[in-house]
Design a protein around this motif. Structure first.
Motif, PDB file in Angstrom:
ATOM      1  N   UNK A   1     -14.425  73.138 113.243  1.00  0.00           N
ATOM      2  CA  UNK A   1     -13.029  73.106 113.665  1.00  0.00           C
ATOM      3  C   UNK A   1     -12.347  71.835 113.175  1.00  0.00           C
ATOM      4  N   UNK A   2     -11.197  72.004 112.505  1.00  0.00           N
ATOM      5  CA  UNK A   2     -10.436  70.865 111.984  1.00  0.00           C
ATOM      6  C   UNK A   2      -9.151  70.685 112.779  1.00  0.00           C
ATOM      7  N   UNK A   3      -8.752  69.421 112.931  1.00  0.00           N
ATOM      8  CA  UNK A   3      -7.545  69.082 113.674  1.00  0.00           C
ATOM      9  C   UNK A   3      -6.850  67.902 113.016  1.00  0.00           C
ATOM     10  N   UNK A   4      -5.531  67.876 113.102  1.00  0.00           N
ATOM     11  CA  UNK A   4      -4.791  66.671 112.761  1.00  0.00           C
ATOM     12  C   UNK A   4      -4.787  65.809 114.014  1.00  0.00           C
ATOM     13  N   UNK A   5      -4.884  64.504 113.830  1.00  0.00           N
ATOM     14  CA  UNK A   5      -4.995  63.609 114.978  1.00  0.00           C
ATOM     15  C   UNK A   5      -4.257  62.303 114.703  1.00  0.00           C
TER      16      UNK A   5
ATOM     17  N   UNK B   1     -12.107  53.329 118.389  1.00  0.00           N
ATOM     18  CA  UNK B   1     -10.907  54.075 118.010  1.00  0.00           C
ATOM     19  C   UNK B   1     -10.986  55.442 118.678  1.00  0.00           C
ATOM     20  N   UNK B   2      -9.856  55.873 119.234  1.00  0.00           N
ATOM     21  CA  UNK B   2      -9.760  57.209 119.811  1.00  0.00           C
ATOM     22  C   UNK B   2      -8.870  58.059 118.922  1.00  0.00           C
ATOM     23  N   UNK B   3      -9.349  59.256 118.625  1.00  0.00           N
ATOM     24  CA  UNK B   3      -8.585  60.231 117.859  1.00  0.00           C
ATOM     25  C   UNK B   3      -8.012  61.229 118.848  1.00  0.00           C
ATOM     26  N   UNK B   4      -6.689  61.287 118.931  1.00  0.00           N
ATOM     27  CA  UNK B   4      -6.011  62.216 119.815  1.00  0.00           C
ATOM     28  C   UNK B   4      -5.492  63.388 119.004  1.00  0.00           C
ATOM     29  N   UNK B   5      -6.014  64.574 119.296  1.00  0.00           N
ATOM     30  CA  UNK B   5      -5.643  65.779 118.552  1.00  0.00           C
ATOM     31  C   UNK B   5      -4.160  66.078 118.769  1.00  0.00           C
ATOM     32  N   UNK B   6      -3.475  66.351 117.655  1.00  0.00           N
ATOM     33  CA  UNK B   6      -2.052  66.683 117.703  1.00  0.00           C
ATOM     34  C   UNK B   6      -1.872  68.189 117.909  1.00  0.00           C
ATOM     35  N   UNK B   7      -0.771  68.588 118.524  1.00  0.00           N
ATOM     36  CA  UNK B   7      -0.518  70.034 118.682  1.00  0.00           C
ATOM     37  C   UNK B   7      -0.443  70.714 117.317  1.00  0.00           C
ATOM     38  N   UNK B   8      -0.841  71.983 117.258  1.00  0.00           N
ATOM     39  CA  UNK B   8      -0.771  72.716 115.984  1.00  0.00           C
ATOM     40  C   UNK B   8       0.651  72.689 115.421  1.00  0.00           C
ATOM     41  N   UNK B   9       0.738  72.555 114.111  1.00  0.00           N
ATOM     42  CA  UNK B   9       2.040  72.536 113.435  1.00  0.00           C
ATOM     43  C   UNK B   9       2.653  71.146 113.332  1.00  0.00           C
TER      44      UNK B   9
ATOM     45  N   UNK C   1      -2.608  53.661 108.212  1.00  0.00           N
ATOM     46  CA  UNK C   1      -2.097  55.032 108.320  1.00  0.00           C
ATOM     47  C   UNK C   1      -2.844  55.729 109.453  1.00  0.00           C
ATOM     48  N   UNK C   2      -2.284  55.714 110.667  1.00  0.00           N
ATOM     49  CA  UNK C   2      -3.003  56.247 111.825  1.00  0.00           C
ATOM     50  C   UNK C   2      -3.049  57.776 111.924  1.00  0.00           C
ATOM     51  N   UNK C   3      -2.338  58.481 111.049  1.00  0.00           N
ATOM     52  CA  UNK C   3      -2.418  59.942 111.051  1.00  0.00           C
ATOM     53  C   UNK C   3      -3.621  60.346 110.211  1.00  0.00           C
ATOM     54  N   UNK C   4      -4.536  61.108 110.835  1.00  0.00           N
ATOM     55  CA  UNK C   4      -5.793  61.477 110.192  1.00  0.00           C
ATOM     56  C   UNK C   4      -6.080  62.953 110.429  1.00  0.00           C
TER      57      UNK C   4
END
Length: 167
Positions: free
Chosen positions: A97-101, A154-162, A87-90
């Protein structure tokens, strides 16, 4: 020349408590003390489907691009690696600061460059960590390139808000 001298496993007992100290800092809302050197990863367990957390050292932080790369000390033995492969969505937290990535794996050439850059910034720390992980190395560029190919990053790429994930 790099020699992989022994298989290592995640720590147990008192050593596990020390390795998990950054996690307790995050749980006590003191993650800001770690700045961008560590991140709190929340991922979904591959068997349980439940949220799991771990703290990882960041070997490269590109804040403008929203990319944070980490190194798995225990390679595929790390539960978090197995979980993010499924499950690559983290969700990541850096400081307060929290982010979906989304997780990705750097190309081998990029992994080499990342490890070499980290070694240039923290040569003594890298040698100590590699020794703890079971490597005998003289720290040459050739050795670090071999370690980069043998390890997992592993690279975590921050997703745009929403556009949050399922974590």
């Amino acid at each position: 020349m790099t020699v992989y001298i022994r298989d290592t496993h995640p720590p147990r007992g008192f050593a596990r408590i020390l390795w998990r100290l950054p996690l307790w800092l995050y749980r006590l809302h003191l993650g800001w003390l770690l700045q961008s050197r560590f991140l709190l990863l929340t991922h979904i367990g591959r068997k349980s489907g439940l949220p799991r957390t771990t703290v990882l050292e960041v070997i490269r932080a590109d804040k403008t691009a929203g990319k944070y790369t980490v190194f798995s000390g225990w390679r595929k033995q790390s539960d978090w690696v197995k979980n993010v492969e499924k499950t690559p969505q983290v969700k990541i937290q850096i400081g307060n600061h929290s982010f979906h990535a989304q997780t990705t794996r750097p190309a081998p050439e990029e992994a080499e460059a990342l490890l070499l850059a980290y070694a240039a910034r923290y040569p003594h720390l890298l040698r100590l960590v590699l020794r703890l992980l079971g490597y005998q190395t003289d720290g040459t560029e050739e050795d670090l390139r071999a370690i980069a190919h043998h390890s997992i990053m592993v690279t975590f790429e921050v997703l745009p808000p929403g556009t949050g994930g399922n974590v």
